[in-house]
Scaffold this motif. Sequence first.
Motif, PDB file in Angstrom:
ATOM      1  N   ASN A 210       1.662  11.921   2.508  1.00 20.94           N
ATOM      2  CA  ASN A 210       1.643  13.280   3.052  1.00 20.94           C
ATOM      3  C   ASN A 210       0.560  14.133   2.400  1.00 20.94           C
ATOM      4  O   ASN A 210       0.781  15.285   2.006  1.00 20.94           O
ATOM      5  N   SER A 211      -0.616  13.536   2.300  1.00 19.93           N
ATOM      6  CA  SER A 211      -1.737  14.218   1.668  1.00 19.93           C
ATOM      7  C   SER A 211      -3.034  13.843   2.380  1.00 19.93           C
ATOM      8  O   SER A 211      -3.280  12.660   2.634  1.00 19.93           O
ATOM      9  N   ILE A 212      -3.842  14.854   2.698  1.00 15.71           N
ATOM     10  CA  ILE A 212      -5.145  14.595   3.312  1.00 15.71           C
ATOM     11  C   ILE A 212      -6.008  13.771   2.362  1.00 15.71           C
ATOM     12  O   ILE A 212      -6.657  12.800   2.760  1.00 15.71           O
ATOM     13  N   TRP A 213      -6.019  14.152   1.089  1.00  8.57           N
ATOM     14  CA  TRP A 213      -6.838  13.425   0.115  1.00  8.57           C
ATOM     15  C   TRP A 213      -6.323  12.011  -0.092  1.00  8.57           C
ATOM     16  O   TRP A 213      -7.108  11.089  -0.368  1.00  8.57           O
ATOM     17  N   GLY A 214      -5.025  11.818   0.040  1.00  5.31           N
ATOM     18  CA  GLY A 214      -4.459  10.482  -0.100  1.00  5.31           C
ATOM     19  C   GLY A 214      -4.975   9.530   0.961  1.00  5.31           C
ATOM     20  O   GLY A 214      -5.416   8.415   0.661  1.00  5.31           O
TER      21      GLY A 214
ATOM     22  N   LEU B 116       0.827  -1.211   0.000  1.00  2.00           N
ATOM     23  CA  LEU B 116       0.000   0.000   0.000  1.00  2.00           C
ATOM     24  C   LEU B 116       0.855   1.252   0.000  1.00  2.00           C
ATOM     25  O   LEU B 116       0.599   2.196  -0.764  1.00  2.00           O
ATOM     26  N   VAL B 117       1.872   1.274   0.842  1.00  2.00           N
ATOM     27  CA  VAL B 117       2.741   2.448   0.930  1.00  2.00           C
ATOM     28  C   VAL B 117       3.508   2.650  -0.385  1.00  2.00           C
ATOM     29  O   VAL B 117       3.660   3.779  -0.866  1.00  2.00           O
ATOM     30  N   LYS B 118       3.963   1.561  -0.982  1.00  5.69           N
ATOM     31  CA  LYS B 118       4.663   1.667  -2.270  1.00  5.69           C
ATOM     32  C   LYS B 118       3.746   2.221  -3.349  1.00  5.69           C
ATOM     33  O   LYS B 118       4.132   3.111  -4.122  1.00  5.69           O
ATOM     34  N   ALA B 119       2.516   1.694  -3.394  1.00  6.74           N
ATOM     35  CA  ALA B 119       1.559   2.178  -4.399  1.00  6.74           C
ATOM     36  C   ALA B 119       1.182   3.631  -4.136  1.00  6.74           C
ATOM     37  O   ALA B 119       1.063   4.435  -5.071  1.00  6.74           O
ATOM     38  N   ALA B 120       1.012   3.987  -2.854  1.00  5.31           N
ATOM     39  CA  ALA B 120       0.662   5.367  -2.503  1.00  5.31           C
ATOM     40  C   ALA B 120       1.771   6.329  -2.904  1.00  5.31           C
ATOM     41  O   ALA B 120       1.509   7.451  -3.356  1.00  5.31           O
ATOM     42  N   GLY B 121       3.015   5.893  -2.753  1.00  7.86           N
ATOM     43  CA  GLY B 121       4.133   6.737  -3.167  1.00  7.86           C
ATOM     44  C   GLY B 121       4.157   6.959  -4.675  1.00  7.86           C
ATOM     45  O   GLY B 121       4.445   8.061  -5.148  1.00  7.86           O
ATOM     46  N   GLN B 122       3.843   5.923  -5.440  1.00  7.78           N
ATOM     47  CA  GLN B 122       3.840   6.045  -6.897  1.00  7.78           C
ATOM     48  C   GLN B 122       2.728   6.962  -7.398  1.00  7.78           C
ATOM     49  O   GLN B 122       2.882   7.653  -8.403  1.00  7.78           O
TER      50      GLN B 122
ATOM     51  N   LEU C 199      -2.201   3.312  12.849  1.00 11.06           N
ATOM     52  CA  LEU C 199      -1.263   2.651  11.945  1.00 11.06           C
ATOM     53  C   LEU C 199      -1.244   3.285  10.554  1.00 11.06           C
ATOM     54  O   LEU C 199      -0.169   3.594  10.020  1.00 11.06           O
ATOM     55  N   LEU C 200      -2.413   3.492   9.951  1.00  6.88           N
ATOM     56  CA  LEU C 200      -2.440   4.063   8.593  1.00  6.88           C
ATOM     57  C   LEU C 200      -1.889   5.491   8.554  1.00  6.88           C
ATOM     58  O   LEU C 200      -1.044   5.795   7.704  1.00  6.88           O
ATOM     59  N   PRO C 201      -2.321   6.403   9.454  1.00  7.23           N
ATOM     60  CA  PRO C 201      -1.701   7.742   9.441  1.00  7.23           C
ATOM     61  C   PRO C 201      -0.200   7.719   9.687  1.00  7.23           C
ATOM     62  O   PRO C 201       0.531   8.531   9.118  1.00  7.23           O
ATOM     63  N   SER C 202       0.270   6.775  10.523  1.00  7.16           N
ATOM     64  CA  SER C 202       1.712   6.717  10.786  1.00  7.16           C
ATOM     65  C   SER C 202       2.500   6.317   9.543  1.00  7.16           C
ATOM     66  O   SER C 202       3.671   6.669   9.400  1.00  7.16           O
ATOM     67  N   LEU C 203       1.861   5.597   8.629  1.00  6.82           N
ATOM     68  CA  LEU C 203       2.520   5.193   7.390  1.00  6.82           C
ATOM     69  C   LEU C 203       2.414   6.254   6.300  1.00  6.82           C
ATOM     70  O   LEU C 203       3.310   6.401   5.475  1.00  6.82           O
ATOM     71  N   VAL C 204       1.303   6.989   6.303  1.00  6.79           N
ATOM     72  CA  VAL C 204       0.995   7.889   5.194  1.00  6.79           C
ATOM     73  C   VAL C 204       1.363   9.337   5.498  1.00  6.79           C
ATOM     74  O   VAL C 204       1.841  10.066   4.629  1.00  6.79           O
ATOM     75  N   LEU C 205       1.128   9.787   6.745  1.00  9.72           N
ATOM     76  CA  LEU C 205       1.303  11.201   7.093  1.00  9.72           C
ATOM     77  C   LEU C 205       2.598  11.400   7.871  1.00  9.72           C
ATOM     78  O   LEU C 205       2.625  11.364   9.102  1.00  9.72           O
ATOM     79  N   GLN C 206       3.686  11.615   7.148  1.00  8.84           N
ATOM     80  CA  GLN C 206       4.985  11.844   7.784  1.00  8.84           C
ATOM     81  C   GLN C 206       5.217  13.316   8.115  1.00  8.84           C
ATOM     82  O   GLN C 206       6.043  13.638   8.959  1.00  8.84           O
ATOM     83  N   ASP C 207       4.495  14.202   7.466  1.00  7.94           N
ATOM     84  CA  ASP C 207       4.630  15.639   7.704  1.00  7.94           C
ATOM     85  C   ASP C 207       4.082  15.981   9.085  1.00  7.94           C
ATOM     86  O   ASP C 207       2.957  15.608   9.438  1.00  7.94           O
ATOM     87  N   THR C 208       4.860  16.699   9.883  1.00  5.43           N
ATOM     88  CA  THR C 208       4.435  17.037  11.248  1.00  5.43           C
ATOM     89  C   THR C 208       3.190  17.923  11.255  1.00  5.43           C
ATOM     90  O   THR C 208       2.424  17.911  12.215  1.00  5.43           O
TER      91      THR C 208
END
Length: 275
Positions: free
Chosen positions: A136-140, A125-131, A211-220
């Motif tokens: 680091n996106s609310i919409w993501g 999921l994280v790999k696909a989200a990066g591609q 868990l999901l925000p910790s993987l997706v939202l790295q921006d403080t």
Amino acid sequence: MGNKYTGKTFILEILTLVLGILFLIPFYYVIANSFKTFADILTKTSEFPKVFEWSNYTDAFERMQYWKVFGNSLLITIISNVIIIIFCSMAAYMLVRTKRKISNIIFFMFVAAMVIPFQSIMIPLVKAAGQFHLLNSIWGIVIMYLGFGSGISIFLYHGFIKGIPVELEEAAIIDGCSTFGVFWRIVFPLLKPITVTIMILNSLWIWNDFLLPSLVLQDTNLRTIPLAMYFFFGQYTKQWNLALAALVISIIPLLIFFFAMQKHIIKGITSGSIK
């Protein structure tokens, strides 16, 4: 004649009271110690605070940047709920009213997706989200919540819609309504009980999700309340007075929301089971 008050009823009441007290003990320790100094927490852990240290809350409020993380959590929860309700209600309606084998296959695929552990797909999921530039996106993260929340939401909508008489829709079509108009003008208003139930269940899940925000939202600047609590405890572990105060102010919004809406959960589930 009313039911007789027996010894068995008395024993059940005592057991219920004891269990209630046991469940409340952790809350007492957290709340009571959040008003103490660090020294009192170490030496007088079980005692009720004699002097309330309100500065614990003001310091925790400022250092946690509470309004920012609260706003992020609220924004993500509201947008995710709106999108889940719109897409899943329409999808469930079409799956119920379209009498084809493919509709049953798609429905069972959504149901089967609920049993897949998140941990087994989080790396892909994280790999696909990066591609797709969803990190680091609310919409993501909203799009991901739509994916993970669709299974249970469509399942609940599907069962509820099957209890709505088709004759109501046929009458609307005769009066000139399109399929889109029939759904939004006739069907969707009837879905209010189960919609409220789905909204509450998804809100509790999304608001508490770590868990999901910790993987997706790295921006403080995009941290949610669970993420902020995680980093706060890591930074202020030795200052338990501040950490416990931060924990209390973090769970207050959720408690207020739950107690205000819990009757709608029971009503929605009951309505769905009856239908």
